[in-house]
Design an enzyme around this catalytic site. Structure first.
Site, PDB file in Angstrom:
ATOM      1  N   HIS A 277       0.829  -1.164  -0.142  1.00 55.60           N
ATOM      2  CA  HIS A 277       0.056   0.185  -0.181  1.00 55.60           C
ATOM      3  C   HIS A 277       0.862   1.611   0.200  1.00 55.60           C
ATOM      4  O   HIS A 277       0.516   2.034  -0.567  1.00 55.60           O
ATOM      5  CB  HIS A 277      -0.652  -0.015   1.267  1.00 55.60           C
ATOM      6  CG  HIS A 277      -1.328   1.107   1.306  1.00 55.60           C
ATOM      7  ND1 HIS A 277      -2.818   1.495   0.666  1.00 55.60           N
ATOM      8  CD2 HIS A 277      -1.519   2.628   2.305  1.00 55.60           C
ATOM      9  CE1 HIS A 277      -2.879   2.834   1.153  1.00 55.60           C
ATOM     10  NE2 HIS A 277      -2.568   3.415   1.910  1.00 55.60           N
ATOM     11  N   GLU A 278       2.072   1.357   0.830  1.00 55.62           N
ATOM     12  CA  GLU A 278       2.395   2.482   0.868  1.00 55.62           C
ATOM     13  C   GLU A 278       3.866   2.817  -0.380  1.00 55.62           C
ATOM     14  O   GLU A 278       3.419   3.620  -0.463  1.00 55.62           O
ATOM     15  CB  GLU A 278       4.183   2.220   1.997  1.00 55.62           C
ATOM     16  CG  GLU A 278       2.867   2.342   3.184  1.00 55.62           C
ATOM     17  CD  GLU A 278       2.453   3.754   3.819  1.00 55.62           C
ATOM     18  OE1 GLU A 278       2.527   4.462   3.344  1.00 55.62           O
ATOM     19  OE2 GLU A 278       1.107   2.562   4.627  1.00 55.62           O
ATOM     20  N   HIS A 281       1.843   4.552  -2.377  1.00 53.80           N
ATOM     21  CA  HIS A 281       1.829   6.106  -2.763  1.00 53.80           C
ATOM     22  C   HIS A 281       2.937   6.328  -3.328  1.00 53.80           C
ATOM     23  O   HIS A 281       2.475   7.566  -4.323  1.00 53.80           O
ATOM     24  CB  HIS A 281       1.851   6.232  -1.768  1.00 53.80           C
ATOM     25  CG  HIS A 281       0.607   6.222  -0.636  1.00 53.80           C
ATOM     26  ND1 HIS A 281      -0.689   6.888  -1.551  1.00 53.80           N
ATOM     27  CD2 HIS A 281       0.628   5.586   0.803  1.00 53.80           C
ATOM     28  CE1 HIS A 281      -1.479   6.679  -0.452  1.00 53.80           C
ATOM     29  NE2 HIS A 281      -1.154   6.072   0.727  1.00 53.80           N
ATOM     30  N   ASP A 359      -4.775   1.631  -2.272  1.00 55.72           N
ATOM     31  CA  ASP A 359      -4.898  -0.274  -1.837  1.00 55.72           C
ATOM     32  C   ASP A 359      -5.101  -0.793  -3.517  1.00 55.72           C
ATOM     33  O   ASP A 359      -5.128  -1.741  -2.982  1.00 55.72           O
ATOM     34  CB  ASP A 359      -6.472   0.475  -1.333  1.00 55.72           C
ATOM     35  CG  ASP A 359      -6.097   0.686   0.328  1.00 55.72           C
ATOM     36  OD1 ASP A 359      -5.239   0.451   0.642  1.00 55.72           O
ATOM     37  OD2 ASP A 359      -7.438   0.680   0.655  1.00 55.72           O
TER      38      ASP A 359
END
Length: 415
Positions: A277-278, A281, A359
């Site tokens: 998820h990170e 980004h 996500d």
């Protein structure tokens, strides 16, 4: 009362009333849904854990009533109450240097504000956080943190402040552009220094031990085409039992940091999903996009400040007779939140959009079910409410609601 005084009071009253109303709605909504776990979480979160999250949320929200009232009182005391003018008059004999007096004025405002807000901050940490089992920081540790933060703020902030004030005074009509360039350069410098020089002042970082988890993460990084300086475990448990993970730095200074509390509660596949998820980004360039928006907004605000500081009504409308550069700077950043608050939902919406995109990326690069499991544990262990008030969430929440987020991931898992 001049026109700007009326405009300021209207904006302040509107923002304060809306903030209090939203907090009241949020506390009432969470309390109303305290005794029923949402269906999607019924198998993973017990009714006792759900009630704890509700009580924790309500306690923090009720404390925000006092924060809002205090912030409003401080603002009115500094402006219409004459506090800033009194401070400026009192400091006239401190030094023969205008620059020194300007710095002292700004420092005094920051110090007074921080001192007045400290009791509520202490109650939050040693009252609410301690009561619900999250605070692990000792009073001595807090004093050490405050001293370190103050020293670091002086070391980094004073040169920046001197530079900006000098530009405001000596750089002519385009000072705001030069100050903005300095501000941008300062932020990039902080990004480069933070991972290796600043963060270690407050926490211990140990390389992630070799093993199945490290191998799994390295495979994920290779799959995503992401390179980092290293994988580190941070002793987040020295201050709180809340868990987290983050990426920091840029270029060759990028590193991945896992809280020790996160590793304590999540399985290897769940940690991998959180990191995916990170990574989302970074791969979707969310960090760069947000920086662009922040820098663009700061450029606009500095231009606005450069215009307002030439308008006598800006000072007189806030009950200030002194029209120096430091006074303009202080007034501007004191009153700005009252005028920008109603734009908060736009920033929150933009952030939630990025979270959904991250996500989706994680669901493709790892297992959606693992991310669902990880998020559920984080909601449970951090006592995050599963039932926020929808309007409150619309205004404030940078992350999507738990139920909406899990529903999207479940749909992705079945595709």
């Amino acid at each position: 009362m001049n026109t700007f005084t009326a405009v300021f009071l209207t904006a302040l009253a509107l923002s304060t009333c809306v903030r209090l109303w939203l907090a009241w709605r949020h506390a009432r909504h969470v309390q109303t849904h305290r005794d029923r776990v949402p269906g999607a979480f019924a198998d993973a979160i017990s009714i006792e854990q759900h009630r704890k999250a509700a009580d924790y949320t309500v306690a923090k929200t009720r404390l925000s009533y006092l924060h809002i009232a205090l912030e409003t009182t401080i603002l009115l005391a500094f402006t219409l109450g004459g506090g800033l003018q009194w401070l400026d008059d009192s400091l006239r004999g401190v030094s023969s240097s205008n620059m020194a007096r300007n710095v002292v004025l700004i420092g005094a405002v920051m110090l007074i504000s921080a001192a007045l807000e400290l009791p509520l901050d202490l109650y939050r940490r040693f009252g609410i956080e301690k009561h619900f089992g999250f605070n692990t920081l000792t009073p001595l540790g807090l004093v050490r943190d405050l001293l370190m933060q103050t020293a670091l703020g002086l070391a980094l902030g004073l040169p920046l402040l001197f530079t900006v004030l000098w530009l405001m005074q000596a750089a002519g009509p385009l000072w705001w552009l030069y100050a903005w360039l300095v501000w941008v350069g300062f932020n990039f410098t902080l990004l480069a220094l933070y991972p290796t020089f600043i963060a270690p002042l407050f926490n211990r970082f140990e390389p992630l031990e070799a093993g199945a988890l490290k191998s799994r993460i390295e495979q994920l990084l290779h799959k995503c085409g992401f390179t980092a300086q290293g994988l580190f475990v941070m002793d987040g448990s020295k201050r709180s039992s809340h868990g987290n993970a983050y990426f920091t730095g840029f270029g060759k200074t990028k590193r991945i940091v896992l809280f020790d509390t996160l590793l304590k509660h999540l399985e290897a596949d769940e940690v991998e999903a959180v990191l995916a998820h990170e990574l989302g980004h970074f791969k979707r360039r969310h960090v760069i996009k947000r920086m662009i928006w922040v820098f663009a907004a700061s450029l606009g605000f500095l231009w606005l400040l450069s215009w307002l500081m030439t308008q006598s009504w800006f000072f007189s409308g806030l009950n200030v007779q002194s029209q120096g550069i430091a006074m303009a700077l202080v007034l501007f950043f004191l009153v700005l939140p009252a005028f920008t608050f109603l734009f908060q939902p736009l920033a929150s919406l933009y952030s939630r959009k990025h979270e959904f995109e991250a996500d989706n990326y994680a669901a493709r690069q790892s297992e959606a079910h693992s991310l669902i499991s990880a998020l559920t544990k984080l909601y449970r262990d951090n006592a995050a409410t599963l039932t926020p008030d929808p309007l409150y969430a619309l205004f404030y929440d940078s992350h999507p609601g738990a139920q909406q987020r899990i529903a999207r991931l479940q749909a992705a898992a079945h595709n």
